[in-house]
Design an enzyme around this catalytic site. Structure first.
Site, PDB file in Angstrom:
ATOM      1  N   GLY A   1       0.889  -1.168  -0.094  1.00 38.62           N
ATOM      2  CA  GLY A   1       0.052   0.021   0.047  1.00 38.62           C
ATOM      3  C   GLY A   1       1.056   1.237  -0.009  1.00 38.62           C
TER       4      GLY A   1
ATOM      5  NE  ARG B   1      -5.580  -1.557  -6.918  1.00 36.94           N
ATOM      6  CZ  ARG B   1      -7.003  -1.134  -7.047  1.00 36.94           C
ATOM      7  NH1 ARG B   1      -7.967  -1.756  -7.139  1.00 36.94           N
ATOM      8  NH2 ARG B   1      -7.125   0.124  -7.082  1.00 36.94           N
ATOM      9  CB  THR B   2      -1.550   0.515  -9.128  1.00 37.31           C
ATOM     10  OG1 THR B   2      -2.704   0.393  -8.814  1.00 37.31           O
ATOM     11  CG2 THR B   2      -1.199   1.142 -10.617  1.00 37.31           C
TER      12      THR B   2
ATOM     13  CB  SER C   1      -3.417   7.950  15.258  1.00 38.80           C
ATOM     14  OG  SER C   1      -4.056   9.248  15.329  1.00 38.80           O
TER      15      SER C   1
ATOM     16  CE  LYS D   1      -6.228   5.656  14.231  1.00 41.93           C
ATOM     17  NZ  LYS D   1      -6.993   5.664  13.153  1.00 41.93           N
TER      18      LYS D   1
ATOM     19  CG  HIS E   1      -7.307   8.040  18.490  1.00 42.03           C
ATOM     20  ND1 HIS E   1      -7.506   8.416  17.472  1.00 42.03           N
ATOM     21  CD2 HIS E   1      -6.042   8.706  18.813  1.00 42.03           C
ATOM     22  CE1 HIS E   1      -6.542   9.249  16.882  1.00 42.03           C
ATOM     23  NE2 HIS E   1      -5.801   9.477  18.192  1.00 42.03           N
ATOM     24  CG  ASN E   2     -10.133   7.347  14.425  1.00 43.60           C
ATOM     25  OD1 ASN E   2      -8.976   7.414  15.117  1.00 43.60           O
ATOM     26  ND2 ASN E   2     -10.308   7.290  13.185  1.00 43.60           N
TER      27      ASN E   2
ATOM     28  CD  GLU F   1      -8.981  12.372  14.852  1.00 42.45           C
ATOM     29  OE1 GLU F   1      -8.195  11.600  15.071  1.00 42.45           O
ATOM     30  OE2 GLU F   1      -9.522  12.480  13.924  1.00 42.45           O
TER      31      GLU F   1
ATOM     32  CE  LYS G   1     -12.072   9.404   4.261  1.00 42.76           C
ATOM     33  NZ  LYS G   1     -10.547   9.511   3.855  1.00 42.76           N
TER      34      LYS G   1
ATOM     35  NE  ARG H   1     -38.818  -0.556  31.179  1.00 38.24           N
ATOM     36  CZ  ARG H   1     -38.645  -1.762  31.766  1.00 38.24           C
ATOM     37  NH1 ARG H   1     -38.223  -1.494  33.004  1.00 38.24           N
ATOM     38  NH2 ARG H   1     -38.248  -2.728  31.116  1.00 38.24           N
TER      39      ARG H   1
ATOM     40  CG  HIS I   1     -42.081  -3.718  31.170  1.00 36.78           C
ATOM     41  ND1 HIS I   1     -41.971  -5.020  30.431  1.00 36.78           N
ATOM     42  CD2 HIS I   1     -42.891  -2.950  30.348  1.00 36.78           C
ATOM     43  CE1 HIS I   1     -42.256  -4.689  29.392  1.00 36.78           C
ATOM     44  NE2 HIS I   1     -42.992  -3.603  28.967  1.00 36.78           N
TER      45      HIS I   1
HETATM   46  P1  NBP Z   1      -6.153   4.934   1.190  1.00 36.10           P
HETATM   47  O1  NBP Z   1      -6.755   4.457   2.126  1.00 36.10           O
HETATM   48  O2  NBP Z   1      -6.353   5.864   0.186  1.00 36.10           O
HETATM   49  O3  NBP Z   1      -5.817   3.374   0.537  1.00 36.10           O
HETATM   50  C1  NBP Z   1      -4.834   3.289  -0.854  1.00 36.10           C
HETATM   51  C2  NBP Z   1      -4.197   1.943  -1.054  1.00 36.10           C
HETATM   52  O4  NBP Z   1      -5.127   0.920  -0.985  1.00 36.10           O
HETATM   53  C3  NBP Z   1      -3.531   2.018  -2.123  1.00 36.10           C
HETATM   54  O5  NBP Z   1      -2.321   1.118  -2.072  1.00 36.10           O
HETATM   55  C4  NBP Z   1      -4.643   1.277  -3.149  1.00 36.10           C
HETATM   56  O6  NBP Z   1      -3.965   0.626  -4.316  1.00 36.10           O
HETATM   57  C5  NBP Z   1      -5.009   0.394  -2.200  1.00 36.10           C
HETATM   58  N1  NBP Z   1      -6.237  -0.319  -2.623  1.00 36.10           N
HETATM   59  C6  NBP Z   1      -7.320   0.372  -2.894  1.00 36.10           C
HETATM   60 BR1  NBP Z   1      -7.948   2.289  -2.587  1.00 36.10          BR
HETATM   61  N2  NBP Z   1      -8.397  -0.604  -3.490  1.00 36.10           N
HETATM   62  C7  NBP Z   1      -7.790  -1.474  -3.632  1.00 36.10           C
HETATM   63  C8  NBP Z   1      -8.355  -2.740  -4.059  1.00 36.10           C
HETATM   64  N3  NBP Z   1      -9.454  -3.071  -4.700  1.00 36.10           N
HETATM   65  N4  NBP Z   1      -7.194  -3.880  -4.324  1.00 36.10           N
HETATM   66  C9  NBP Z   1      -6.099  -3.556  -3.912  1.00 36.10           C
HETATM   67  N5  NBP Z   1      -5.678  -2.543  -3.256  1.00 36.10           N
HETATM   68  C10 NBP Z   1      -6.520  -1.440  -3.214  1.00 36.10           C
HETATM   69  O7  NBP Z   1      -4.559   5.017   1.769  1.00 36.10           O
HETATM   70  P2  NBP Z   1      -4.193   5.709   3.000  1.00 36.10           P
HETATM   71  O8  NBP Z   1      -4.711   7.100   3.271  1.00 36.10           O
HETATM   72  O9  NBP Z   1      -2.618   5.725   2.976  1.00 36.10           O
HETATM   73  O10 NBP Z   1      -4.647   4.854   4.194  1.00 36.10           O
HETATM   74  C11 NBP Z   1      -4.420   3.488   4.363  1.00 36.10           C
HETATM   75  C12 NBP Z   1      -5.017   2.855   5.623  1.00 36.10           C
HETATM   76  O11 NBP Z   1      -4.630   3.699   6.513  1.00 36.10           O
HETATM   77  C13 NBP Z   1      -6.445   3.169   5.410  1.00 36.10           C
HETATM   78  O12 NBP Z   1      -7.231   1.945   6.049  1.00 36.10           O
HETATM   79  C14 NBP Z   1      -6.854   4.300   6.157  1.00 36.10           C
HETATM   80  O13 NBP Z   1      -8.086   4.285   6.795  1.00 36.10           O
HETATM   81  C15 NBP Z   1      -5.785   4.202   7.234  1.00 36.10           C
HETATM   82  N6  NBP Z   1      -5.304   5.735   7.880  1.00 36.10           N
HETATM   83  C16 NBP Z   1      -5.281   6.818   7.014  1.00 36.10           C
HETATM   84  C17 NBP Z   1      -4.806   7.837   7.758  1.00 36.10           C
HETATM   85  C18 NBP Z   1      -4.537   9.188   6.700  1.00 36.10           C
HETATM   86  O14 NBP Z   1      -4.414  10.175   7.392  1.00 36.10           O
HETATM   87  N7  NBP Z   1      -4.916   8.871   5.473  1.00 36.10           N
HETATM   88  C19 NBP Z   1      -4.674   7.958   9.139  1.00 36.10           C
HETATM   89  C20 NBP Z   1      -4.743   6.791  10.002  1.00 36.10           C
HETATM   90  C21 NBP Z   1      -5.125   5.482   9.020  1.00 36.10           C
HETATM   91  P3  NBP Z   1      -3.660   1.174  -5.585  1.00 36.10           P
HETATM   92  O15 NBP Z   1      -2.440   2.283  -5.582  1.00 36.10           O
HETATM   93  O16 NBP Z   1      -3.389   0.278  -6.435  1.00 36.10           O
HETATM   94  O17 NBP Z   1      -4.876   1.954  -5.895  1.00 36.10           O
END
Ligand code: NBP
Length: 482
Positions: free
Chosen positions: A9, A33-34, A128, A183, A186-187, A190, A260, A445, A451
């Site tokens: 990722g 993935r990509t 986080s 977590k 935590h959110n 937040e 979210k 009740r 009840h």
């Molecule tokens: P994203 O939540 O945007 O996920 C992007 C990644 O998921 C990319 O590697 C993408 O691959 C892959 N992906 C997706 Br989207 N659909 C897919 C599929 N169908 N099959 C395979 N791979 C797939 O990235 P992020 O914001 O870095 O967050 C990553 C995780 O961390 C999430 O669960 C997020 O909730 C959590 N998180 C995020 C933050 C923040 O501030 N952003 C903070 C804390 C936790 P691709 O490049 O091929 O599309």
């Protein structure tokens, strides 16, 4: 030399965590993935580092030292299951899969159990701190298969944020989905903190008629008090930020809050576990209400309900508002820890609440000075049922009551919506009232549904039914609580 860990990722979180691991001397294999993004990463931010790329999952696994550690930083949900299913045939018993995304904890419970059957250890961890945290030190909340912790610990504790005393904001949370549960709370907290700050900003702007420079200065001052925290700090910055035309950018931002799901899950869990998590739940509803922009604009024209200015000494009001914000924040954290405690007991997770506070002390979005006091409170009494009764917090709550009441009452008088500060005060009023009017509910009740009720002049656990009208029967309904 084989790699210490693989990260799948390469979006914002994955890339930054990999760079952080590399800075701390760990060798990382990157995969996405990509696959083109792997090369872009290696040619871009990872250029000149020890980070290596993989062209396939097989290639990635072959580059790892055993037991293999594979961390997923991908979109939560099905994508995690898809990667797990693809990885399992490539891994050996004792290898470790880590999910660092924002996963709903029942999914982690399920994955830990399913992978245990296959001899693979699974860790579900909250991370986080957003982009900057991931790069320079996030708060990390791992849970799942305890067997995995000794292998994951050196990496996670090295890359995690550190407190001023040098303690890592990462420790083992507990079994199953405990890390993701913590977590999630935590959110939720937040959400509550952000709503409380928004209410204070609204009171300053619409009630007291303050300018953005004045509001920025006030939040900056508050950041030197018990309210010292990341969210107060960035709120001061936001209020001072000017758009290209010199006007405050914040006023050009649409007043419709996004979400979210983690706040909503926290509220749902509170209802399921029977915890009065009123402030966080109100903050979720406040976002939902804000998102009904068109309806609100229409209703605003229909009703004659404008916000009345708040009269009186501004500095006195600001000090009262600061106290109301601090007291409400204490209630929010106290409710959050009530929920964590209930979940720990219901799931036999044996969580250490002081450690949870320590993990949030640095790196994460809710980091604040105040979490050090929460840790002290749970160190003094690990079984503290309600944080608000700890001496330090009790004194603040008690001392803030007059100001808090004044601010909430004024918000009602002037038509300023204040769902979280008012719900926090209502909660404390209820929690500190020895006799509530729930006797009336029990009577109703019993009146309409037989009840039954307990009596104040008899032992608890003995249930009575009254034939209130003389025409009902003497047969009572079964007594149970859900
Ligand atoms: P994203 O939540 O945007 O996920 C992007 C990644 O998921 C990319 O590697 C993408 O691959 C892959 N992906 C997706 Br989207 N659909 C897919 C599929 N169908 N099959 C395979 N791979 C797939 O990235 P992020 O914001 O870095 O967050 C990553 C995780 O961390 C999430 O669960 C997020 O909730 C959590 N998180 C995020 C933050 C923040 O501030 N952003 C903070 C804390 C936790 P691709 O490049 O091929 O599309």
């Amino acid at each position: 030399m084989k790699a210490d860990i693989a990260v799948i990722g390469l979006a914002v979180m994955g890339q930054n965590l990999i760079l952080n691991m590399n800075d701390n001397g760990f060798k990382v294999v990157a995969f996405n993935r990509t696959v083109a993004k792997v090369d872009e990463f290696l040619e871009g931010p990872a250029k000149g580092t020890n980070i290596v790329g993989a062209t396939s999952l097989e290639d990635m696994v072959s580059k790892l030292e055993t037991p293999r550690k594979v961390m997923l930083m991908v979109r939560a949900g099905d994508v995690v299951d898809q990667f797990i299913n693809a990885l399992v045939p490539l891994l050996d018993e004792g290898d470790i899969i880590i999910d660092g995304g924002n996963t709903n904890y029942p999914d982690t419970n399920r994955r830990v159990a399913e992978l245990r059957e296959k001899g693979i250890h699974f860790v579900g961890t909250g991370v986080s701190g957003g982009e900057e945290g991931a790069r320079f030190g996030p708060s990390i909340m791992p849970g799942g298969s305890p067997e995995a912790w000794p292998f994951v610990k050196p990496i996670f504790q090295a890359i995690a944020a550190k407190t001023d005393d040098g303690e890592a904001c990462c420790d083992w949370v507990g079994r199953e989905g405990a890390g993701h549960f913590v977590k999630m709370v935590h959110n939720g907290i937040e959400y509550g903190d952000m709503q409380l700050i928004s209410e204070a900003y609204h009171f300053m702007k619409e009630g007291l008629g303050m300018s953005h420079d004045e509001m920025q200065a006030t939040f900056a001052e508050w950041n030197n008090t018990e309210l010292n925290s990341y969210l107060i700090e960035i709120s001061a910055d936001i209020l001072g930020y000017r758009d290209e035309d010199g006007e405050p950018l914040v006023e050009k931002i649409m007043d419709a809050a996004g979400q979210k799901g983690t706040g909503k899950w926290t509220g749902i869990n509170a209802l399921d576990l029977g915890i009065p998590l009123t402030l966080i739940t109100e903050s979720v509803f406040a976002r939902v209400l804000s998102s009904m922009k068109d309806q609100r604009v229409e209703a605003a024209q229909l009703f004659d309900n404008p916000i009345q200015p708040v009269e009186g000494d501004k500095s006195e009001w600001l000090e009262a508002l600061r106290q109301a914000l601090l007291a409400s924040k204490i209630i929010s954290y106290a409710q959050g820890f009530m929920l964590i405690r209930e979940a720990s007991e219901a799931n036999n997770w044996e969580l250490n609440y002081g450690n949870v506070a320590l993990m949030w002390r640095g790196g994460c979005i809710i980091r604040s000075a105040f979490l050090g006091n929460i840790r002290d409170a749970f160190e003094a009494n690990p079984e503290l049922p309600f944080l608000g009764t700890d001496a330090y917090f009790k004194d603040i709550l008690q001392g803030s009551l007059p100001a808090w009441r004044k601010v909430v009452a004024k918000s009602f008088e002037s038509g300023l919506p204040m769902p979280c500060m008012s719900s926090a005060l209502t909660f404390l009023n209820g929690y500190t009232t020895a006799r509530l009017p729930a006797n009336m509910i029990q009577a109703q009740r019993d009146y309409f549904g037989a009840h039954t009720y307990e009596r104040t002049d008899k032992a608890r656990g003995e249930f009575f039914h009254t034939n209130w009208t003389g025409t009902g029967g003497n047969i009572s309904s079964t007594t149970y609580d859900v």
